[in-house]
Scaffold this motif. Structure first.
Motif, PDB file in Angstrom:
ATOM      1  N   THR A  98       0.844  -1.184   0.000  1.00  0.00           N
ATOM      2  CA  THR A  98       0.000   0.000   0.000  1.00  0.00           C
ATOM      3  C   THR A  98       0.885   1.242   0.000  1.00  0.00           C
ATOM      4  N   ALA A  99       0.308   2.374  -0.343  1.00  0.00           N
ATOM      5  CA  ALA A  99       1.083   3.620  -0.388  1.00  0.00           C
ATOM      6  C   ALA A  99       1.666   3.940   0.983  1.00  0.00           C
ATOM      7  N   ARG A 100       0.905   3.653   2.043  1.00  0.00           N
ATOM      8  CA  ARG A 100       1.381   3.935   3.405  1.00  0.00           C
ATOM      9  C   ARG A 100       2.569   3.058   3.755  1.00  0.00           C
ATOM     10  N   ARG A 101       2.478   1.780   3.434  1.00  0.00           N
ATOM     11  CA  ARG A 101       3.587   0.873   3.747  1.00  0.00           C
ATOM     12  C   ARG A 101       4.806   1.183   2.885  1.00  0.00           C
ATOM     13  N   ARG A 102       4.580   1.556   1.644  1.00  0.00           N
ATOM     14  CA  ARG A 102       5.707   1.910   0.783  1.00  0.00           C
ATOM     15  C   ARG A 102       6.420   3.157   1.321  1.00  0.00           C
ATOM     16  N   GLN A 103       5.637   4.111   1.842  1.00  0.00           N
ATOM     17  CA  GLN A 103       6.230   5.311   2.421  1.00  0.00           C
ATOM     18  C   GLN A 103       7.027   4.964   3.675  1.00  0.00           C
ATOM     19  N   ALA A 104       6.484   4.089   4.502  1.00  0.00           N
ATOM     20  CA  ALA A 104       7.202   3.675   5.704  1.00  0.00           C
ATOM     21  C   ALA A 104       8.481   2.933   5.346  1.00  0.00           C
ATOM     22  N   LEU A 105       8.434   2.087   4.314  1.00  0.00           N
ATOM     23  CA  LEU A 105       9.619   1.345   3.899  1.00  0.00           C
ATOM     24  C   LEU A 105      10.698   2.287   3.389  1.00  0.00           C
ATOM     25  N   ALA A 106      10.306   3.307   2.638  1.00  0.00           N
ATOM     26  CA  ALA A 106      11.281   4.273   2.138  1.00  0.00           C
ATOM     27  C   ALA A 106      11.967   5.003   3.292  1.00  0.00           C
ATOM     28  N   LEU A 107      11.216   5.332   4.335  1.00  0.00           N
ATOM     29  CA  LEU A 107      11.808   5.997   5.499  1.00  0.00           C
ATOM     30  C   LEU A 107      12.714   5.042   6.264  1.00  0.00           C
ATOM     31  N   MET A 108      12.342   3.759   6.307  1.00  0.00           N
ATOM     32  CA  MET A 108      13.177   2.772   7.004  1.00  0.00           C
ATOM     33  C   MET A 108      14.531   2.628   6.327  1.00  0.00           C
ATOM     34  N   VAL A 109      14.540   2.448   5.007  1.00  0.00           N
ATOM     35  CA  VAL A 109      15.812   2.268   4.305  1.00  0.00           C
ATOM     36  C   VAL A 109      16.581   3.577   4.226  1.00  0.00           C
ATOM     37  N   GLY A 110      15.908   4.706   4.461  1.00  0.00           N
ATOM     38  CA  GLY A 110      16.594   5.991   4.501  1.00  0.00           C
ATOM     39  C   GLY A 110      17.314   6.244   5.800  1.00  0.00           C
ATOM     40  N   GLY A 111      17.204   5.318   6.756  1.00  0.00           N
ATOM     41  CA  GLY A 111      17.964   5.435   7.993  1.00  0.00           C
ATOM     42  C   GLY A 111      17.232   6.102   9.128  1.00  0.00           C
ATOM     43  N   LEU A 112      15.915   6.277   9.034  1.00  0.00           N
ATOM     44  CA  LEU A 112      15.164   6.924  10.108  1.00  0.00           C
ATOM     45  C   LEU A 112      14.710   5.889  11.131  1.00  0.00           C
ATOM     46  N   SER A 113      14.775   6.260  12.400  1.00  0.00           N
ATOM     47  CA  SER A 113      14.270   5.404  13.466  1.00  0.00           C
ATOM     48  C   SER A 113      12.751   5.500  13.500  1.00  0.00           C
ATOM     49  N   THR A 114      12.122   4.622  14.282  1.00  0.00           N
ATOM     50  CA  THR A 114      10.661   4.639  14.363  1.00  0.00           C
ATOM     51  C   THR A 114      10.155   5.946  14.956  1.00  0.00           C
ATOM     52  N   GLU A 115      10.953   6.569  15.809  1.00  0.00           N
ATOM     53  CA  GLU A 115      10.544   7.852  16.394  1.00  0.00           C
ATOM     54  C   GLU A 115      10.389   8.908  15.312  1.00  0.00           C
ATOM     55  N   TRP A 116      11.391   8.970  14.411  1.00  0.00           N
ATOM     56  CA  TRP A 116      11.332   9.975  13.350  1.00  0.00           C
ATOM     57  C   TRP A 116      10.356   9.575  12.252  1.00  0.00           C
ATOM     58  N   ILE A 117      10.162   8.263  12.036  1.00  0.00           N
ATOM     59  CA  ILE A 117       9.140   7.828  11.084  1.00  0.00           C
ATOM     60  C   ILE A 117       7.764   8.282  11.568  1.00  0.00           C
TER      61      ILE A 117
END
Length: 516
Positions: A98-117
Motif C-alpha cells: 500500500t502507499a502507506r507501507r511503501r512510504q514507511a519502507l522508504a523511510l526505514m531504508v533511509g535510515g530513520l528510526s521509528t521515532e522519526w518515522i
C-alpha cells in the motif's frame, strides 16, 4: 545474469557507487548483525567468538555508513556484499505494498528510526512500530534488516530512498553468490570496486559552519546551494583544513565580515550520503557588524537575520537543525544530530522551547526608588538551594516565562500572598520568604525560595504546563519576560546566588513533583 529495470531510465545510464571495502572479519560482523535468531545461533552460523561481536550492530552500521539496521540491509543488497542465503533470508518475492507501507519502507531504508518515522507520518511511535512490522511481513520477512534487504532486491522502493544522490530507479536485483556473475550485470561498476580518494569523494565531504546571532538573538541565515534553500554560513572543508578554519573562511566569505572567531563546537550532524556537519558558536555580532553586513551576491545571496520563531516559516529546510543548535547553545552542550534532529533530545528539544528574541526592555525600577503607578502583575525568581530557578513553559502558546500572573485589585498591598496563590495554581509551588526587588514596567518582581515542587493538577480540557529548572542566565535567554542585566544582578544578590553558574542541560520537573 540479466537484470531488468522497471523504469524508463536505461540501466546502463548509471553505475553503482563504490563498494565499501570490507575484509573477511568486517563481512562476518555484518552477517552476524543481519542474521535473525538467537545470539548463540548467529555465533554458530558465522563462526565468530562472543568477544568478536561486541557492539556488532553499531559496527556493522558504521562499516556501511548506515544509521539503522534497515538501511544497513538495503546497502548490503545494493553493494551485493552478502547473498540472501548468507543472511538467512529466503529468496525475496516482489510484493504489492500500500502507499502507506511503501512510504514507511522508504523511510526505514533511509535510515530513520521509528521515532522519526512517526514524526514524518504524523502518527504515534507505537503506531509507527506496528506499521514497520506490517510492512516487513508484507515483504515476507520478520526483521528490519531483512526488510531493507528485500526493499532493494524486489524493487519496492527507489534507490534514492537509501541515499539522496542515487538515481530514482526501482530495479529488482537478483543476487548470486559468485562475484563473477554479478560483475557482468549492467548495473555493476565497470571497474573493480575501490574507494576514490577522499578529496574527490564529494558525497562524504565534511562541512563546517558558524552560528552567528546579533544582539537581539536573531540568527544569520544565508542562501543555500539550491533554489529556496537556506543555511547557516558555512561550506565544505578543503584538504588538510580544520573544521573551525573552514567555518571561519566560509562565514567571512558569506558575510564580508573579518576577524570572525568560531568558538566551541555546538553540534555534529550526521546524514546518509553526506559527511558530518560541524557547527561552531560565535560571540554575538556587534551593532557595527550587524549594520555592515554585506553579501557575495554572485554566490551566496543576501544574508538574513531571522528570529527563532521565523526560522520555521522562512527557512524551513534548515529550521529544525538550527533550532537544535540554538538549544544546545543555551544548555552549554554539544548536540549529536541525525538528519538535523537530536539523537538524544533534551528537555528544550522535547518541549520545543525556543530561545527568546530580545526586545526593547521595560524600564527596571529597583526597590527603594520611586515607581509610578500600581503593579498590574507579579512574577518571581523562584530559587532552589542549588542556585537553579523555576521557569514556566506553556506548550499551548509556546511561551516561556518567570512564574507569575495578573493581580486583582486587592492584591497590590499583599504581593507575597498574591504570588503564593498564583504560583500554587499555575506551577504547583508555594514559595517562601518572598522579597520585592523592583518593578519591570508595571510588573512587580520578587525573589523567593522553593522548598519543594508539588504535583501539577490540570483541568480536563487544560494542557499541562511544563516546569523547567535552569540557571538564572539560562532563564534570561528563554523567558519572554523583559529581564535587564540590572534586574538579574539584583535577583542574584537577593537570592545569594553566585554569578556565572556553569551552563547545564535544562531539567524538566515531573508532573508529580520533586523534593530535595
Amino acid at each position: 545474469m540479466t537484470l531488468t529495470a522497471h523504469t524508463t531510465v536505461a540501466p546502463a545510464a548509471f553505475s553503482l557507487p563504490p563498494t565499501p571495502l570490507l575484509d573477511a572479519s568486517g563481512l562476518a560482523v555484518l552477517r552476524f548483525a543481519l542474521l535473525p535468531g538467537t545470539r548463540a545461533d548467529r555465533l554458530r552460523r558465522t563462526g565468530l567468538a562472543a568477544s568478536d561481536v561486541v557492539g556488532a550492530v553499531d559496527r556493522a552500521c558504521c562499516l556501511l555508513g548506515a544509521s539503522t539496521l534497515a538501511q544497513a540491509g538495503a546497502l548490503t543488497a545494493l553493494h551485493r556484499l552478502l547473498t540472501a542465503e548468507q543472511i538467512g533470508l529466503a529468496a525475496p518475492v516482489p510484493a504489492t505494498l500500500t502507499a502507506r507501507r511503501r512510504q514507511a519502507l522508504a523511510l526505514m531504508v533511509g535510515g530513520l528510526s521509528t521515532e522519526w518515522i512517526a514524526d514524518r507520518l504524523g502518527i504515534h511511535e507505537a503506531s509507527a512500530i506496528g506499521l514497520c512490522r506490517e510492512t516487513a511481513r508484507a515483504l515476507g520477512v520478520t526483521t528490519a534488516a531483512h526488510a531493507g534487504y528485500a526493499a532493494v532486491t524486489t524493487g519496492a522502493v527507489p534507490l534514492s530512498a537509501i541515499r539522496p544522490h542515487l538515481p530514482a530507479l526501482t530495479t529488482p536485483v537478483h543476487h548470486d553468490a559468485r562475484r563473477a556473475s554479478v560483475s557482468s550485470s549492467p548495473l555493476a561498476p565497470s571497474a573493480p570496486a575501490s574507494r576514490p580518494p577522499a578529496a574527490t569523494d564529494t558525497t562524504r565531504a565534511a562541512r563546517a559552519e558558524v552560528l552567528l546571532t546579533d544582539g537581539h538573538g536573531r540568527v544569520l541565515i544565508t542562501a543555500g546551494s539550491g533554489p529556496g534553500d537556506s543555511q547557516l554560513p558555512g561550506g565544505p572543508l578543503m584538504p588538510h583544513e580544520t573544521p573551525p578554519a573552514a567555518a571561519r573562511r566560509h562565514a567571512e566569505t558569506a558575510t564580508a565580515l573579518t576577524l570572525l572567531t568560531p568558538g566551541r563546537l555546538l553540534a555534529v550532524d550526521w546524514a546518509p550520503g553526506t559527511g558530518p556537519t560541524y557547527t561552531y558558536d560565535h560571540p554575538p555580532l556587534t551593532a557595527a557588524q550587524t549594520a555592515t553586513l554585506t553579501a557575495d551576491h554572485t554566490r551566496r545571496g543576501t544574508p538574513r537575520l531571522l528570529t527563532p520563531a521565523d526560522l520555521i516559516t522562512r527557512a524551513p529546510a534548515d529550521a529544525q537543525r538550527v533550532l537544535a543548535v540554538l538549544r544546545a547553545r543555551v544548555e552549554g552542550r554539544t548536540a549529536e544530530l541525525e538528519h538535523g534532529r537530536p539523537r538524544t533530545p533534551g528537555a528544550l528539544d522535547t518541549h520545543r522551547v525556543l530561545p527568546r528574541t530580545a526586545t526593547a526592555p521595560e524600564p527596571w525600577t529597583p526597590v527603594g526608588r520611586r515607581h509610578d503607578g500600581p503593579a498590574t502583575s507579579v512574577a518571581a525568581w523562584l530559587t532552589l538551594t542549588c542556585g537553579l530557578v523555576v521557569v514556566h513553559h506553556d506548550p499551548a502558546t509556546g511561551r516561556t516565562r518567570l512564574p507569575g500572573g495578573p493581580l486583582t485589585p486587592g492584591d497590590t498591598d499583599a504581593l507575597e500572598h498574591a504570588l503564593a496563590r498564583i504560583c500554587a495554581a499555575t506551577v504547583g509551588v508555594r514559595p517562601r520568604g518572598a522579597v520585592l526587588i523592583g518593578h519591570s514596567g508595571t510588573e512587580a518582581r520578587l525573589v523567593a525560595t522553593v522548598p519543594r515542587l508539588g504535583p501539577l493538577i490540570a483541568g480536563p480540557c487544560e494542557p499541562t504546563v511544563v516546569r523547567l529548572l535552569t540557571t538564572p542566565e539560562q532563564a534570561v535567554e528563554l523567558c519572554e519576560n523583559s529581564i535587564t542585566p540590572a534586574e538579574l544582578r539584583d535577583a542574584l544578590e537577593t537570592a545569594r546566588i553566585a554569578t556565572g553558574l556553569l551552563r547545564q542541560p535544562v531539567t524538566p520537573v515531573p508532573t508529580n513533583g520533586m523534593t530535595w
